[in-house]
Design a protein around this motif. Sequence first.
Motif, PDB file in Angstrom:
ATOM      1  N   PRO A 140      16.680 144.740  57.442  1.00  0.00           N
ATOM      2  CA  PRO A 140      15.464 144.322  58.140  1.00  0.00           C
ATOM      3  C   PRO A 140      15.780 143.212  59.140  1.00  0.00           C
ATOM      4  O   PRO A 140      16.640 142.366  58.897  1.00  0.00           O
ATOM      5  CB  PRO A 140      14.543 143.832  57.023  1.00  0.00           C
ATOM      6  N   LYS A 141      15.086 143.248  60.271  1.00  0.00           N
ATOM      7  CA  LYS A 141      15.359 142.272  61.329  1.00  0.00           C
ATOM      8  C   LYS A 141      14.955 140.863  60.912  1.00  0.00           C
ATOM      9  O   LYS A 141      15.648 139.911  61.184  1.00  0.00           O
ATOM     10  CB  LYS A 141      14.617 142.672  62.593  1.00  0.00           C
ATOM     11  N   CYS A 142      13.823 140.751  60.274  1.00  0.00           N
ATOM     12  CA  CYS A 142      13.329 139.447  59.875  1.00  0.00           C
ATOM     13  C   CYS A 142      12.919 139.526  58.405  1.00  0.00           C
ATOM     14  O   CYS A 142      11.818 139.984  58.104  1.00  0.00           O
ATOM     15  CB  CYS A 142      12.139 139.042  60.748  1.00  0.00           C
TER      16      CYS A 142
END
Length: 78
Positions: A39-41
């Motif tokens: 996940p990016k964040c």
Amino acid sequence: MRSIFWQCLIFSLCSVTAGCDFLRPNSEDLLKLGWAKQPKCPKEPTPLYCYETLGRTVCHSAPLDNQNRLSGYYGPKP
């Protein structure tokens, strides 16, 4: 004669499948190859404050005023 055939067949199948464990990729290999994306964040988990009641433990996302019943928490100290 037939039982020897089945015993040899079962033995060979078990030997082949036991040797295939090295083909199983781990999570690092999947990330390197692009099969699984991180996940990016990553989200921070929501705070959790658990209090002892008469019959069970009840958890809330915000601290309550009565701190003497606090049995555990995750997040900032209440």
